[in-house]
Write a protein that holds these residues in place. Structure first.
Motif, PDB file in Angstrom:
ATOM      1  N   LEU A   1      60.011   2.249  69.470  1.00 26.58           N
ATOM      2  CA  LEU A   1      58.772   3.016  69.266  1.00 26.58           C
ATOM      3  C   LEU A   1      57.915   2.381  68.176  1.00 26.58           C
ATOM      4  CD1 LEU A   1      57.241   5.589  70.092  1.00 26.58           C
ATOM      5  CD2 LEU A   1      58.297   6.699  68.133  1.00 26.58           C
ATOM      6  N   MET A   2      58.591   1.941  67.101  1.00 21.93           N
ATOM      7  CA  MET A   2      57.835   1.363  65.984  1.00 21.93           C
ATOM      8  C   MET A   2      57.112   0.090  66.424  1.00 21.93           C
ATOM      9  SD  MET A   2      59.013   0.514  62.120  1.00 21.93           S
ATOM     10  CE  MET A   2      59.842  -1.026  62.386  1.00 21.93           C
TER      11      MET A   2
ATOM     12  N   ALA B   1      56.285  -0.758  69.465  1.00 21.76           N
ATOM     13  CA  ALA B   1      55.251  -0.438  70.454  1.00 21.76           C
ATOM     14  C   ALA B   1      54.021   0.151  69.764  1.00 21.76           C
ATOM     15  CB  ALA B   1      55.797   0.546  71.489  1.00 21.76           C
ATOM     16  N   LEU B   2      54.246   1.076  68.845  1.00 21.38           N
ATOM     17  CA  LEU B   2      53.095   1.691  68.164  1.00 21.38           C
ATOM     18  C   LEU B   2      52.382   0.674  67.289  1.00 21.38           C
ATOM     19  CD1 LEU B   2      54.221   5.270  67.131  1.00 21.38           C
ATOM     20  CD2 LEU B   2      52.901   4.534  69.088  1.00 21.38           C
ATOM     21  N   TRP B   3      53.168  -0.210  66.685  1.00 22.56           N
ATOM     22  CA  TRP B   3      52.542  -1.254  65.871  1.00 22.56           C
ATOM     23  C   TRP B   3      51.642  -2.123  66.743  1.00 22.56           C
ATOM     24  CZ3 TRP B   3      53.535  -6.663  66.200  1.00 22.56           C
ATOM     25  CH2 TRP B   3      52.869  -7.415  65.220  1.00 22.56           C
ATOM     26  N   TYR B   4      52.176  -2.498  67.923  1.00 18.52           N
ATOM     27  CA  TYR B   4      51.423  -3.427  68.773  1.00 18.52           C
ATOM     28  C   TYR B   4      50.250  -2.731  69.449  1.00 18.52           C
ATOM     29  CZ  TYR B   4      50.433  -7.039  72.170  1.00 18.52           C
ATOM     30  OH  TYR B   4      49.802  -8.000  72.905  1.00 18.52           O
ATOM     31  N   PHE B   5      50.472  -1.466  69.901  1.00 19.82           N
ATOM     32  CA  PHE B   5      49.438  -0.812  70.720  1.00 19.82           C
ATOM     33  C   PHE B   5      48.527   0.101  69.913  1.00 19.82           C
ATOM     34  CE2 PHE B   5      52.671  -1.565  74.116  1.00 19.82           C
ATOM     35  CZ  PHE B   5      51.899  -2.444  74.847  1.00 19.82           C
ATOM     36  N   LEU B   6      48.955   0.501  68.725  1.00 25.31           N
ATOM     37  CA  LEU B   6      48.134   1.486  68.015  1.00 25.31           C
ATOM     38  C   LEU B   6      47.663   0.976  66.643  1.00 25.31           C
ATOM     39  CD1 LEU B   6      47.004   4.354  68.254  1.00 25.31           C
ATOM     40  CD2 LEU B   6      49.027   5.185  67.078  1.00 25.31           C
ATOM     41  N   TYR B   7      48.600   0.698  65.740  1.00 20.63           N
ATOM     42  CA  TYR B   7      48.186   0.391  64.365  1.00 20.63           C
ATOM     43  C   TYR B   7      47.386  -0.906  64.305  1.00 20.63           C
ATOM     44  CZ  TYR B   7      52.217   3.483  63.763  1.00 20.63           C
ATOM     45  OH  TYR B   7      53.100   4.491  63.860  1.00 20.63           O
TER      46      TYR B   7
ATOM     47  N   VAL C   1      43.863  -0.703  66.002  1.00 25.04           N
ATOM     48  CA  VAL C   1      42.964   0.173  65.242  1.00 25.04           C
ATOM     49  C   VAL C   1      42.549  -0.506  63.940  1.00 25.04           C
ATOM     50  CG1 VAL C   1      42.834   2.337  63.959  1.00 25.04           C
ATOM     51  CG2 VAL C   1      43.770   2.325  66.256  1.00 25.04           C
ATOM     52  N   MET C   2      43.546  -1.114  63.263  1.00 21.47           N
ATOM     53  CA  MET C   2      43.232  -1.816  62.008  1.00 21.47           C
ATOM     54  C   MET C   2      42.241  -2.946  62.262  1.00 21.47           C
ATOM     55  SD  MET C   2      44.750  -0.510  59.431  1.00 21.47           S
ATOM     56  CE  MET C   2      46.201   0.098  58.644  1.00 21.47           C
TER      57      MET C   2
END
Lengths: 148, 270
Positions: free
Chosen positions: A25-26, A28-34, A37-38
């Protein structure tokens, strides 16, 4: 200890599975979200900075253009003033020249007229002297003829 | 250390209450997650299934959201950006270092989102109530992940190892070990021992705080629903949703603070 594990249903495979779940999850969220967005925030920040920079530049350019325009107008004004004053000066001198010329011409015309008048008068005198002489001769002839 | 005592006290109280309830009443409470099937010999529990659903929702949202990212944000994007930027700013402020913040922000944010969504999804009707009967034993198909110690302990281990390894890497082996084993004076030796116990105790406090709060909340709502089926469970549900959010925040923030503590040189800190 194993009793405790049993009571809470702790199992090593399940523990590992949940840890792996978290890791997946970490990532995936790093790649697709954080990260996206950053990146968006960062690129927007840069865009705004460059926009502000461009606006400042444009403002400076406009101010410079204003300055230049004022300078050009000022230069044109001085030039126009110069032109007008030289024109006025040359007009003045031209007038003077024309007046002088006219005066000179008038003087010469007057002189001419005077000379011609003198000549005319002299010629008239001469002519009248001649006529008088002829007439007196004719009169003398007539007198002589009658006396004969 | 007070926190640990409180947490273990509540969880033992829950455990005894549960043990008493299980045999004599129709309220079904299980301290452990039920196995609902096996996949290639691997036990699949209802809380593991729920964890996968939470992951699928989060990852699905992230993938969909990434596709809709625009330079000029809509309402949702503005909200998500506000949240991420705000959280990141707070992490930077706490770590006092952009580099550390960049490294640990994904971990801290993921702990928060994972626990938050896991805790809030448990209130969707059907979670815990739809299930299968194995003989007379009822096993719900879905169970709040944090109501299973496997989930909370796994997170506690991740947090624990992150904290210790970070301290070791940032301060260096000798300096970091000196925090725990210190022969320079009897007082420092005792402080070192206390430090070891308090660091190990975090495994217990992290896992049982989250487990105890969520499990106790479920039991409370179950019991309240049994005795007063109408009206009373509604405010309790609201309260438990609040608790779920707070626990997610607590887990993430404590991880962040402990990382900050582990990278701070004790002699330069004062």
């Amino acid at each position: 200890m194993s009793d405790l594990f049993g009571a809470f249903g702790l199992q090593i495979p399940l523990l590992i599975a949940q840890a792996v779940n978290f890791a997946v999850l970490m990532v995936a969220l790093w790649y697709f979200l954080y990260k996206p967005v950053m990146k968006t925030l960062e690129s927007r920040k840069q865009l705004i900075a460059s926009g502000v920079h461009a606006a400042e530049e444009a403002e400076a350019k406009a101010a410079k253009a204003d300055d230049e325009a004022a300078k050009v107008v000022h230069g044109a004004e001085t030039e126009a003033e110069g032109i007008v004053s030289t024109a006025r000066e040359s007009a003045q001198s031209e007038r003077q020249r024309i007046i002088k010329e006219a005066e000179a011409r008038a003087a010469s015309v007057e002189k001419d007229a005077e000379a011609r008048a003198k000549e005319d008068a002299a010629r008239a005198l001469r002519d009248s002297e001649k006529e008088i002489a002829r007439l007196s001769m004719l009169a003398a002839e007539k007198v002589l003829r009658t006396e004969k | 250390m007070v926190g640990v005592d409180l947490v273990s006290a509540t969880s033992t109280a829950v455990a005894t209450a549960t043990a008493a309830v299980v045999h004599e009443s129709p309220i079904h409470v299980s301290l452990k997650a039920e196995v609902i099937g096996h996949l290639l010999g691997f036990p699949i529990t209802n809380s593991l299934l729920m964890t996968w659903i939470v992951m699928a929702l989060l990852i699905g949202f992230a993938i969909w959201f990434r596709g809709t990212l625009k330079m000029i944000p809509g309402k949702l994007q503005a909200a998500v950006e506000w949240a991420i930027e705000g959280a990141y700013g707070y992490v930077v402020e706490t770590f006092e270092s952009e580099k550390l913040a960049k490294q640990f922000f994904p971990l801290i944010a993921t702990i928060f989102l994972f626990v938050l969504v896991a805790n809030e999804l448990e209130f969707i009707p059907g979670v815990g109530s739809i299930g299968l009967f194995h003989g007379t034993e009822f096993a719900p198909l879905l169970r709040a992940p944090a109501a299973d110690l496997n989930f909370t302990l796994a997170l506690a281990f991740i947090s624990f190892f992150t904290i210790e390894i970070t301290g070791l890497a940032v301060l260096g082996g000798l300096k970091y070990a000196g925090r725990f084993v210190n022969f320079s004076s009897p007082v420092n030796f005792a402080v070192g021992l206390i430090e070891i116990i308090s660091n190990l105790g975090r495994l217990v406090s992290f896992s049982f705080r989250l487990f105890g709060n969520i499990f106790a909340g479920e039991v409370m709502i179950l019991v309240a629903g049994y005795f007063v089926p109408y009206l009373l469970p509604a405010p309790l549900l609201g309260f438990e949703m609040f608790i779920g959010a707070i626990q997610a925040l607590v887990f993430a923030m404590l991880t962040m603070f402990f990382i900050k503590l582990s990278v701070t040189d004790p002699h330069e800190a004062h």
